[in-house]
Structure formats: structure tokens, C-alpha cells
Write a protein that holds these residues in place. Structure first.
Motif, PDB file in Angstrom:
ATOM      1  N   CYS A  99       0.859  -1.189   0.000  1.00  0.00           N
ATOM      2  CA  CYS A  99       0.000   0.000   0.000  1.00  0.00           C
ATOM      3  C   CYS A  99       0.894   1.237   0.000  1.00  0.00           C
ATOM      4  O   CYS A  99       1.293   1.744   1.060  1.00  0.00           O
ATOM      5  CB  CYS A  99      -0.926  -0.013   1.220  1.00  0.00           C
ATOM      6  SG  CYS A  99      -2.074   1.372   1.289  1.00  0.00           S
ATOM      7  N   VAL A 101       0.064   4.199  -0.955  1.00  0.00           N
ATOM      8  CA  VAL A 101      -0.709   5.347  -0.458  1.00  0.00           C
ATOM      9  C   VAL A 101      -0.651   5.411   1.067  1.00  0.00           C
ATOM     10  O   VAL A 101      -0.583   6.490   1.655  1.00  0.00           O
ATOM     11  CB  VAL A 101      -2.161   5.264  -0.945  1.00  0.00           C
ATOM     12  CG1 VAL A 101      -2.968   6.443  -0.435  1.00  0.00           C
ATOM     13  CG2 VAL A 101      -2.216   5.201  -2.454  1.00  0.00           C
ATOM     14  N   GLN A 104       2.581   7.053   2.074  1.00  0.00           N
ATOM     15  CA  GLN A 104       2.544   8.499   1.834  1.00  0.00           C
ATOM     16  C   GLN A 104       1.675   9.205   2.870  1.00  0.00           C
ATOM     17  O   GLN A 104       2.046  10.265   3.395  1.00  0.00           O
ATOM     18  CB  GLN A 104       2.023   8.768   0.428  1.00  0.00           C
ATOM     19  CG  GLN A 104       2.900   8.212  -0.683  1.00  0.00           C
ATOM     20  CD  GLN A 104       2.246   8.325  -2.048  1.00  0.00           C
ATOM     21  OE1 GLN A 104       1.271   9.043  -2.225  1.00  0.00           O
ATOM     22  NE2 GLN A 104       2.780   7.601  -3.022  1.00  0.00           N
ATOM     23  N   PRO A 255      -3.254  11.065  -3.426  1.00  0.00           N
ATOM     24  CA  PRO A 255      -2.366   9.916  -3.660  1.00  0.00           C
ATOM     25  C   PRO A 255      -2.117   9.716  -5.148  1.00  0.00           C
ATOM     26  O   PRO A 255      -2.899  10.163  -5.988  1.00  0.00           O
ATOM     27  CB  PRO A 255      -3.153   8.747  -3.050  1.00  0.00           C
ATOM     28  CG  PRO A 255      -4.579   9.179  -3.106  1.00  0.00           C
ATOM     29  CD  PRO A 255      -4.571  10.669  -2.898  1.00  0.00           C
ATOM     30  N   TYR A 256      -1.034   9.003  -5.462  1.00  0.00           N
ATOM     31  CA  TYR A 256      -0.723   8.760  -6.871  1.00  0.00           C
ATOM     32  C   TYR A 256      -1.765   7.855  -7.501  1.00  0.00           C
ATOM     33  O   TYR A 256      -2.206   8.067  -8.630  1.00  0.00           O
ATOM     34  CB  TYR A 256       0.663   8.126  -7.001  1.00  0.00           C
ATOM     35  CG  TYR A 256       1.112   7.998  -8.442  1.00  0.00           C
ATOM     36  CD1 TYR A 256       1.696   9.075  -9.100  1.00  0.00           C
ATOM     37  CD2 TYR A 256       0.932   6.809  -9.141  1.00  0.00           C
ATOM     38  CE1 TYR A 256       2.093   8.978 -10.418  1.00  0.00           C
ATOM     39  CE2 TYR A 256       1.318   6.696 -10.458  1.00  0.00           C
ATOM     40  CZ  TYR A 256       1.899   7.779 -11.106  1.00  0.00           C
ATOM     41  OH  TYR A 256       2.278   7.669 -12.414  1.00  0.00           O
ATOM     42  N   HIS A 258      -4.824   4.442  -6.221  1.00  0.00           N
ATOM     43  CA  HIS A 258      -5.481   3.764  -5.109  1.00  0.00           C
ATOM     44  C   HIS A 258      -5.493   2.263  -5.360  1.00  0.00           C
ATOM     45  O   HIS A 258      -5.906   1.813  -6.440  1.00  0.00           O
ATOM     46  CB  HIS A 258      -6.919   4.261  -4.934  1.00  0.00           C
ATOM     47  CG  HIS A 258      -7.666   3.523  -3.860  1.00  0.00           C
ATOM     48  ND1 HIS A 258      -7.373   3.667  -2.518  1.00  0.00           N
ATOM     49  CD2 HIS A 258      -8.692   2.625  -3.935  1.00  0.00           C
ATOM     50  CE1 HIS A 258      -8.191   2.903  -1.815  1.00  0.00           C
ATOM     51  NE2 HIS A 258      -8.992   2.262  -2.645  1.00  0.00           N
ATOM     52  N   PHE A 277      -6.470  11.502  -8.935  1.00  0.00           N
ATOM     53  CA  PHE A 277      -5.191  10.957  -8.516  1.00  0.00           C
ATOM     54  C   PHE A 277      -4.075  11.651  -9.299  1.00  0.00           C
ATOM     55  O   PHE A 277      -4.308  12.226 -10.365  1.00  0.00           O
ATOM     56  CB  PHE A 277      -5.133   9.448  -8.754  1.00  0.00           C
ATOM     57  CG  PHE A 277      -6.139   8.678  -7.947  1.00  0.00           C
ATOM     58  CD1 PHE A 277      -6.276   8.899  -6.590  1.00  0.00           C
ATOM     59  CD2 PHE A 277      -6.943   7.716  -8.541  1.00  0.00           C
ATOM     60  CE1 PHE A 277      -7.202   8.194  -5.840  1.00  0.00           C
ATOM     61  CE2 PHE A 277      -7.858   7.002  -7.806  1.00  0.00           C
ATOM     62  CZ  PHE A 277      -7.994   7.241  -6.447  1.00  0.00           C
TER      63      PHE A 277
END
Length: 289
Positions: A99, A101, A104, A255-256, A258, A277
């Protein structure tokens, strides 16, 4: 008259005592025992609350975010008495969960918690904790939670409301956005202090040095500065970057992508029209020309 009146008053008082209901004495005794029991129960609650707050303050002195398993979650967050607010990040940081995300979000959460711990307004009314899926699976099941990361606020009294769950998908997980949400829910204002980052300064210095070196080498021929095609290309690059949402990403910190923790499916396009995203910006930036 005064001598005869005194025995008469004593006889009347004796009659009143004899006429008191015989059942009132057990009632008064029961009422007295009930008051003693309630007082003892209140004292016990106060002692329990003091112990919980003392333990939380001790953990906070060691680290700004303390990890919780199922037992600690039920004792310090779910079970009364409680006179403090608790911010909890439900996450999955183990490497096998993959994960990105979560990692981050954890960095931003750490910045926020450190800002609160080292601020002059720090007190025992707000604490930060974390529940990892692999350490508190029963907590995730108890809350019917099927995604991570998730931020929740548990108020001092009552159950969490809908607004006590942070809208991560729409707002992003930047520390400043989390601080604003906490201020709305708890009236505790946290000024976010980020650690110094010199990468931007170094990059700017390198860029200035490169441009300065180029101008020095071409000092005898600076006609390229007046090249309209070159400036047009630079302008188009800026327009494409802004159109792709890079500024929105910089402000909101989404986030980049998900990744669903259950089936492992990765989503690069946000399902809502109110959020995006980072990957969407890169896709649009490539497709725009």
C-alpha cells in the motif's frame, strides 16, 4: 404559665416522634447507602480516567503517534470514561500489503502529529494513534472498514458522526488539510511545521547556474532570447502542466493511485468528479498533445 407550658411542649414533641412512620427508617438507610455507592462509583470513574490520561501522556512523551491493537483500542478509545479526542489512522503499512498510499499518508500524518506534540498549545485533550490492519484486524471488522488509509476522529463523548471520518478521496491527505479538519471537529488549531527540504533550492540553483552558463557562452549572440517559437513552446508546456491538474495536486496532495487492499486492484482514475489521482495528471499530460 411558663412552667406548665414546658411539659406540654415536650409531650407534643413526644407524640410527633411516636407518630413517625416506621417504614421511613429503612428508606432513609437505603437512600444513604445509595448516595455512598454513587459517590464511590464517581470516584472510581475519576481514578480510571486519570489513569488513562496519564498513560496516554506517557506514550505521547515517547512518540507523537502510538500504535494500538484491539485491546488498547477498546480500552482507550471505545470504553468510557473519556474527556479527550483521539485521531486514529487506520492503515496497512506491512510490506506484503503493498500500500504505497498508506506510506505516503503516514508521512503526512507524522508531520501533523509532530507539529502538535512540539507546539506550545500541546495538552491532554487531543492524541494521535494508529491501527495497522495486521495488528488490529478485529478493529477493522468491528468498524466494518474495508479500505485503508482512513482517518477518524473519536470525540470525548458519544459515537463518531459522519463528519468525524475524513474525506480522503476528495480532499487528499496533506497535513494542512488534516489540521483544518481536526480544527473543525475539535476546535484545536494545529500549525503545521514541515521539516526543511532543500531539494527545491538546490534544483533552482542548478537551473539558474545552467541558464547563466548558457547566456555567458552565447553572450555574443543573444538573438535566441527573441525567438518566438521557443517562447511559444515554453508557454505550451506550462499550459499543458496546468491543464493536467498539477497545481491542484500541489495544493491538495492526493495519492498517486489507489490500491484496493482486498483484491489488489489498482485504480488510476478517480471515481468522483470532485477529486483526482496524481496518475490522472500524467495521463492527461501525455494525451494532450
Amino acid at each position: 404559665m411558663g412552667a406548665r407550658g414546658a411539659p406540654s411542649r415536650r409531650r407534643q414533641a413526644g407524640r410527633r416522634l411516636r407518630y413517625l412512620p416506621t417504614g421511613s427508617f429503612p428508606f432513609l438507610l437505603l437512600l444513604l447507602l445509595l448516595c455512598i455507592q454513587l459517590g464511590g462509583g464517581q470516584k472510581k470513574k475519576e481514578n480510571l480516567l486519570a489513569e488513562k490520561v496519564e498513560q496516554l501522556m506517557e506514550w505521547s512523551s515517547r512518540r507523537s503517534i502510538f500504535r494500538m491493537n484491539g485491546d488498547k483500542f477498546r480500552k482507550f478509545i471505545k470504553a468510557p470514561p473519556r474527556n479527550y479526542s483521539m485521531i486514529v489512522m487506520f492503515t496497512a503499512l506491512q510490506p506484503q500489503r503493498q500500500c504505497s498510499v498508506c506510506r505516503q499518508a503516514n508521512e503526512e500524518y507524522q508531520i501533523l502529529a509532530n507539529s502538535w506534540r512540539y507546539s506550545s498549545a500541546f495538552c491532554n485533550k487531543l492524541f494521535f494513534s494508529m491501527v495497522d490492519y495486521d495488528e488490529g484486524t478485529d478493529v477493522f471488522q468491528q468498524l466494518n472498514m474495508n479500505s485503508a488509509p482512513t482517518f477518524m476522529h473519536f470525540p470525548p463523548k458519544g459515537r463518531p458522526k459522519r463528519a468525524d471520518t475524513f474525506d480522503l478521496q476528495r480532499i487528499g491527505f496533506a497535513a494542512e488539510q488534516l489540521a483544518k479538519w481536526i480544527a473543525d471537529r475539535t476546535d484545536v488549531h494545529i500549525r503545521v511545521f514541515r521539516p526543511p527540504n532543500y531539494s527545491g533550492t538546490i534544483a533552482l540553483a542548478l537551473l539558474v547556474s545552467l541558464v547563466g552558463g548558457l547566456l555567458y557562452l552565447r553572450r555574443n549572440n543573444l538573438e535566441f532570447i527573441y525567438n518566438k517559437t521557443g517562447w511559444a513552446m515554453v508557454s505550451l508546456c506550462i499550459v499543458f502542466a496546468m491543464t493536467s491538474g498539477q497545481m491542484w495536486n500541489h495544493i491538495r496532495g492526493p495519492p498517486y493511485a489507489h490500491k484496493n487492499p482486498h483484491n489488489g486492484q489498482v485504480s488510476y482514475i478517480h471515481g468522483s468528479s470532485q477529486a483526482q489521482f496524481v496518475a490522472e495528471s500524467h495521463i492527461i499530460l501525455v494525451l494532450t498533445p
